[in-house]
Design a protein around this motif. Structure first.
Motif, PDB file in Angstrom:
ATOM      1  N   LYS A 157      -1.154 -52.160-131.636  1.00  0.00           N
ATOM      2  CA  LYS A 157      -1.548 -50.869-131.047  1.00  0.00           C
ATOM      3  C   LYS A 157      -0.315 -50.568-129.999  1.00  0.00           C
ATOM      4  CE  LYS A 157      -6.489 -52.249-130.486  1.00  0.00           C
ATOM      5  NZ  LYS A 157      -7.650 -52.572-129.435  1.00  0.00           N
ATOM      6  N   LEU A 158      -0.326 -49.162-129.791  1.00  0.00           N
ATOM      7  CA  LEU A 158       0.488 -48.770-128.876  1.00  0.00           C
ATOM      8  C   LEU A 158       0.000 -48.134-127.861  1.00  0.00           C
ATOM      9  CD1 LEU A 158       3.118 -46.551-131.703  1.00  0.00           C
ATOM     10  CD2 LEU A 158       3.000 -48.900-130.675  1.00  0.00           C
ATOM     11  N   GLN A 159       0.504 -48.271-126.563  1.00  0.00           N
ATOM     12  CA  GLN A 159      -0.176 -47.817-125.387  1.00  0.00           C
ATOM     13  C   GLN A 159       0.702 -47.073-124.440  1.00  0.00           C
ATOM     14  OE1 GLN A 159      -3.191 -50.018-122.875  1.00  0.00           O
ATOM     15  NE2 GLN A 159      -1.195 -50.658-121.922  1.00  0.00           N
ATOM     16  N   LEU A 160       0.279 -45.869-123.766  1.00  0.00           N
ATOM     17  CA  LEU A 160       1.234 -44.723-123.218  1.00  0.00           C
ATOM     18  C   LEU A 160       0.257 -44.381-121.966  1.00  0.00           C
ATOM     19  CD1 LEU A 160       3.126 -42.827-125.475  1.00  0.00           C
ATOM     20  CD2 LEU A 160       4.127 -44.398-123.975  1.00  0.00           C
ATOM     21  N   PRO A 161       1.039 -44.209-120.877  1.00  0.00           N
ATOM     22  CA  PRO A 161       0.038 -43.533-119.690  1.00  0.00           C
ATOM     23  C   PRO A 161       0.176 -42.114-120.052  1.00  0.00           C
ATOM     24  CG  PRO A 161       2.341 -44.115-119.135  1.00  0.00           C
ATOM     25  CD  PRO A 161       2.213 -44.786-120.433  1.00  0.00           C
ATOM     26  N   VAL A 162      -0.899 -41.450-120.027  1.00  0.00           N
ATOM     27  CA  VAL A 162      -1.246 -40.191-120.339  1.00  0.00           C
ATOM     28  C   VAL A 162      -2.008 -39.471-119.275  1.00  0.00           C
ATOM     29  CG1 VAL A 162      -2.013 -38.465-122.023  1.00  0.00           C
ATOM     30  CG2 VAL A 162      -0.947 -40.441-122.896  1.00  0.00           C
ATOM     31  N   GLU A 163      -1.692 -38.146-118.943  1.00  0.00           N
ATOM     32  CA  GLU A 163      -2.412 -37.493-117.651  1.00  0.00           C
ATOM     33  C   GLU A 163      -3.583 -37.007-118.515  1.00  0.00           C
ATOM     34  OE1 GLU A 163      -2.131 -33.998-114.721  1.00  0.00           O
ATOM     35  OE2 GLU A 163      -0.216 -34.696-115.243  1.00  0.00           O
ATOM     36  N   GLN A 164      -4.773 -37.138-117.795  1.00  0.00           N
ATOM     37  CA  GLN A 164      -5.804 -36.770-118.468  1.00  0.00           C
ATOM     38  C   GLN A 164      -7.091 -36.192-117.198  1.00  0.00           C
ATOM     39  OE1 GLN A 164      -7.811 -39.719-120.949  1.00  0.00           O
ATOM     40  NE2 GLN A 164      -9.044 -38.240-122.158  1.00  0.00           N
ATOM     41  N   GLN A 197      -1.363 -59.480-126.361  1.00  0.00           N
ATOM     42  CA  GLN A 197      -0.801 -59.175-124.912  1.00  0.00           C
ATOM     43  C   GLN A 197       0.078 -57.862-125.118  1.00  0.00           C
ATOM     44  OE1 GLN A 197       2.229 -62.155-123.637  1.00  0.00           O
ATOM     45  NE2 GLN A 197       2.159 -63.086-125.627  1.00  0.00           N
ATOM     46  N   TRP A 198       0.265 -57.252-124.317  1.00  0.00           N
ATOM     47  CA  TRP A 198       1.202 -55.964-124.208  1.00  0.00           C
ATOM     48  C   TRP A 198       2.639 -56.473-123.891  1.00  0.00           C
ATOM     49  CZ3 TRP A 198      -0.927 -52.012-126.609  1.00  0.00           C
ATOM     50  CH2 TRP A 198      -2.017 -51.811-126.192  1.00  0.00           C
ATOM     51  N   ILE A 199       3.655 -56.131-124.632  1.00  0.00           N
ATOM     52  CA  ILE A 199       4.776 -56.262-124.563  1.00  0.00           C
ATOM     53  C   ILE A 199       5.533 -54.855-124.264  1.00  0.00           C
ATOM     54  CG2 ILE A 199       7.174 -57.249-125.589  1.00  0.00           C
ATOM     55  CD1 ILE A 199       4.738 -59.362-125.030  1.00  0.00           C
ATOM     56  N   THR A 200       6.460 -54.897-123.542  1.00  0.00           N
ATOM     57  CA  THR A 200       7.318 -53.723-123.386  1.00  0.00           C
ATOM     58  C   THR A 200       8.352 -53.325-124.424  1.00  0.00           C
ATOM     59  OG1 THR A 200       6.947 -53.598-121.014  1.00  0.00           O
ATOM     60  CG2 THR A 200       8.622 -51.941-121.709  1.00  0.00           C
ATOM     61  N   GLY A 201       8.259 -52.332-125.101  1.00  0.00           N
ATOM     62  CA  GLY A 201       9.165 -51.873-126.191  1.00  0.00           C
ATOM     63  C   GLY A 201      10.083 -50.871-125.659  1.00  0.00           C
ATOM     64  N   ARG A 202      11.212 -50.494-126.314  1.00  0.00           N
ATOM     65  CA  ARG A 202      12.133 -49.375-126.150  1.00  0.00           C
ATOM     66  C   ARG A 202      12.380 -48.554-127.276  1.00  0.00           C
ATOM     67  NH1 ARG A 202      17.430 -48.648-126.719  1.00  0.00           N
ATOM     68  NH2 ARG A 202      17.589 -50.711-127.409  1.00  0.00           N
ATOM     69  N   VAL A 203      12.044 -47.159-127.260  1.00  0.00           N
ATOM     70  CA  VAL A 203      12.092 -46.367-128.180  1.00  0.00           C
ATOM     71  C   VAL A 203      13.640 -46.164-129.053  1.00  0.00           C
ATOM     72  CG1 VAL A 203      12.040 -44.126-129.052  1.00  0.00           C
ATOM     73  CG2 VAL A 203      10.038 -45.091-127.655  1.00  0.00           C
ATOM     74  N   LEU A 204      14.052 -46.492-130.092  1.00  0.00           N
ATOM     75  CA  LEU A 204      15.241 -46.410-130.565  1.00  0.00           C
ATOM     76  C   LEU A 204      15.538 -45.223-131.168  1.00  0.00           C
ATOM     77  CD1 LEU A 204      15.707 -49.761-132.481  1.00  0.00           C
ATOM     78  CD2 LEU A 204      16.547 -49.167-130.215  1.00  0.00           C
ATOM     79  N   LYS A 205      14.422 -44.492-131.747  1.00  0.00           N
ATOM     80  CA  LYS A 205      14.613 -43.230-132.600  1.00  0.00           C
ATOM     81  C   LYS A 205      13.348 -42.594-132.912  1.00  0.00           C
ATOM     82  CE  LYS A 205      15.976 -44.624-137.125  1.00  0.00           C
ATOM     83  NZ  LYS A 205      17.159 -44.200-138.212  1.00  0.00           N
ATOM     84  N   GLN A 206      13.278 -41.312-133.236  1.00  0.00           N
ATOM     85  CA  GLN A 206      12.075 -40.738-133.704  1.00  0.00           C
ATOM     86  C   GLN A 206      12.513 -39.759-134.480  1.00  0.00           C
ATOM     87  OE1 GLN A 206       7.730 -39.796-132.575  1.00  0.00           O
ATOM     88  NE2 GLN A 206       8.972 -39.259-130.852  1.00  0.00           N
ATOM     89  N   TYR A 207      11.762 -39.539-135.966  1.00  0.00           N
ATOM     90  CA  TYR A 207      12.146 -38.781-136.933  1.00  0.00           C
ATOM     91  C   TYR A 207      11.020 -37.969-137.066  1.00  0.00           C
ATOM     92  CZ  TYR A 207      13.575 -36.747-141.121  1.00  0.00           C
ATOM     93  OH  TYR A 207      13.817 -35.806-142.258  1.00  0.00           O
ATOM     94  N   GLN A 208      11.013 -36.550-137.366  1.00  0.00           N
ATOM     95  CA  GLN A 208       9.857 -35.633-137.715  1.00  0.00           C
ATOM     96  C   GLN A 208      10.168 -35.013-138.874  1.00  0.00           C
ATOM     97  OE1 GLN A 208       9.733 -32.378-134.896  1.00  0.00           O
ATOM     98  NE2 GLN A 208       7.689 -31.523-135.900  1.00  0.00           N
ATOM     99  N   TRP A 209       9.127 -35.575-139.784  1.00  0.00           N
ATOM    100  CA  TRP A 209       9.220 -34.815-141.380  1.00  0.00           C
ATOM    101  C   TRP A 209       8.746 -33.704-141.353  1.00  0.00           C
ATOM    102  CZ3 TRP A 209      10.705 -38.925-144.936  1.00  0.00           C
ATOM    103  CH2 TRP A 209      10.909 -40.102-144.401  1.00  0.00           C
ATOM    104  N   THR A 210       7.758 -33.315-140.696  1.00  0.00           N
ATOM    105  CA  THR A 210       7.025 -32.213-140.815  1.00  0.00           C
ATOM    106  C   THR A 210       6.527 -31.625-139.335  1.00  0.00           C
ATOM    107  OG1 THR A 210       4.593 -32.734-141.175  1.00  0.00           O
ATOM    108  CG2 THR A 210       6.317 -32.425-143.149  1.00  0.00           C
ATOM    109  N   GLU A 211       5.881 -30.640-139.243  1.00  0.00           N
ATOM    110  CA  GLU A 211       5.213 -30.201-137.960  1.00  0.00           C
ATOM    111  C   GLU A 211       4.284 -31.365-137.605  1.00  0.00           C
ATOM    112  OE1 GLU A 211       3.316 -26.554-137.948  1.00  0.00           O
ATOM    113  OE2 GLU A 211       5.194 -25.549-138.200  1.00  0.00           O
ATOM    114  N   ARG A 212       3.488 -32.127-138.518  1.00  0.00           N
ATOM    115  CA  ARG A 212       2.704 -33.102-137.909  1.00  0.00           C
ATOM    116  C   ARG A 212       2.791 -34.383-138.143  1.00  0.00           C
ATOM    117  NH1 ARG A 212      -2.060 -34.302-141.225  1.00  0.00           N
ATOM    118  NH2 ARG A 212      -1.815 -33.937-143.369  1.00  0.00           N
ATOM    119  N   LEU A 213       4.026 -34.851-138.792  1.00  0.00           N
ATOM    120  CA  LEU A 213       4.235 -36.079-139.235  1.00  0.00           C
ATOM    121  C   LEU A 213       5.549 -36.522-138.652  1.00  0.00           C
ATOM    122  CD1 LEU A 213       3.305 -36.137-143.154  1.00  0.00           C
ATOM    123  CD2 LEU A 213       1.824 -36.982-141.268  1.00  0.00           C
ATOM    124  N   PHE A 214       5.364 -37.968-138.057  1.00  0.00           N
ATOM    125  CA  PHE A 214       6.451 -38.511-137.476  1.00  0.00           C
ATOM    126  C   PHE A 214       6.717 -40.050-137.778  1.00  0.00           C
ATOM    127  CE2 PHE A 214       4.850 -34.822-135.158  1.00  0.00           C
ATOM    128  CZ  PHE A 214       5.988 -34.578-134.251  1.00  0.00           C
TER     129      PHE A 214
END
Length: 255
Positions: A42-49, A7-24
């Protein structure tokens, strides 16, 4: 056997760290159900396509051990990858859907008895190993554990502080080897993981031979590395481990 429905559970982003241009790395506050180190969500987001908003989802291994209630994800930015680019835009406080419970068989429960365990990764394939390495079970089961991290550039050797913390605590058991392909690597090997195995330098640096009688190898990363490693290990008598046919190699493919 009962089937556990995701089932999908709503989570809240605490922080994000960028190691390099492509690693997070992404930390998400979400009520995690009990899971095994090495499993994924699995992570799920609404994305414009193409002018409309669609829900996109993808599987990501949990970096945090089962004792840590905060979901931690190590991911890479995929060129033209709509979901990974959307993940990279997330800020503290943003919402994201996380599947529960975690799933997957890239866990120690699926690894047969052996004296020595090799954990070989390319890129973000290091993620599930970090979860496993932070559990007591691995240190109780294996005499020696060798972690091999293969990347193109030294800057992509992520989570070095965590690995450095683990090494003193398990000095007699843990060996960490880095393989960097596109620049000199004074602290490790300056070549592909597969090349280092084929030449014998990987085992020489580890001080440990890979042998089917006492070794199990976990492989996590891109399909090219997995395919070549399985071929090289097969030449030494190591075969893929299956539930109905015990072997010496467990794999998890990252795209």
């Amino acid at each position: 056997m009962s089937i556990i429905q995701s089932q999908w559970i709503t989570g809240r982003v605490l922080k994000q760290y960028q190691w390099t241009e492509r690693l997070f790395s992404l930390w998400i506050d979400v009520p995690l159900q009990p899971f095994k180190a090495g499993q994924f969500v699995k992570l799920q987001l609404p994305v414009e396509q193409q002018g409309e908003v669609k829900l996109l989802a993808k599987s990501y291994s949990l970096v945090n051990p089962p004792t840590e209630p905060i979901a931690e994800i190590f991911y890479n930015l995929v060129p033209n990858g709509r979901l990974s680019n959307a993940l990279a835009q997330l800020k503290a406080g943003d919402s994201i859907e996380v599947s529960q419970p975690a799933n997957g068989f890239f866990i120690l429960d699926e690894v047969p008895k052996a004296e020595y365990l090799w954990m070989i990764a390319t890129g973000t394939g290091l993620g599930p190993y970090l979860s496993i390495l932070q559990t007591p079970e691995i240190w109780q089961r294996f005499k020696k554990v060798v972690v091999v991290q293969g990347v193109p550039l030294r800057a992509e050797l992520a989570y070095q502080s965590l690995l450095s913390t683990l090494q003193p605590a398990h000095a007699e058991q843990l060996t960490v080897i880095s393989c960097v392909t596109r620049e000199p690597n004074p602290d490790g090997l300056s070549e592909r993981v597969t090349t280092a195995l084929q030449s014998g330098r990987l085992e020489q640096v580890a001080g440990l031979e890979i042998h089917p009688q006492n070794t199990h190898v976990m492989l996590c990363g891109n399909h090219a590395m997995l395919d070549e490693m399985k071929q090289l290990l097969g030449q030494r008598g190591l075969q893929r481990h299956l539930r109905h046919k015990p072997g010496h190699i467990t794999t998890e493919q990252y795209f």
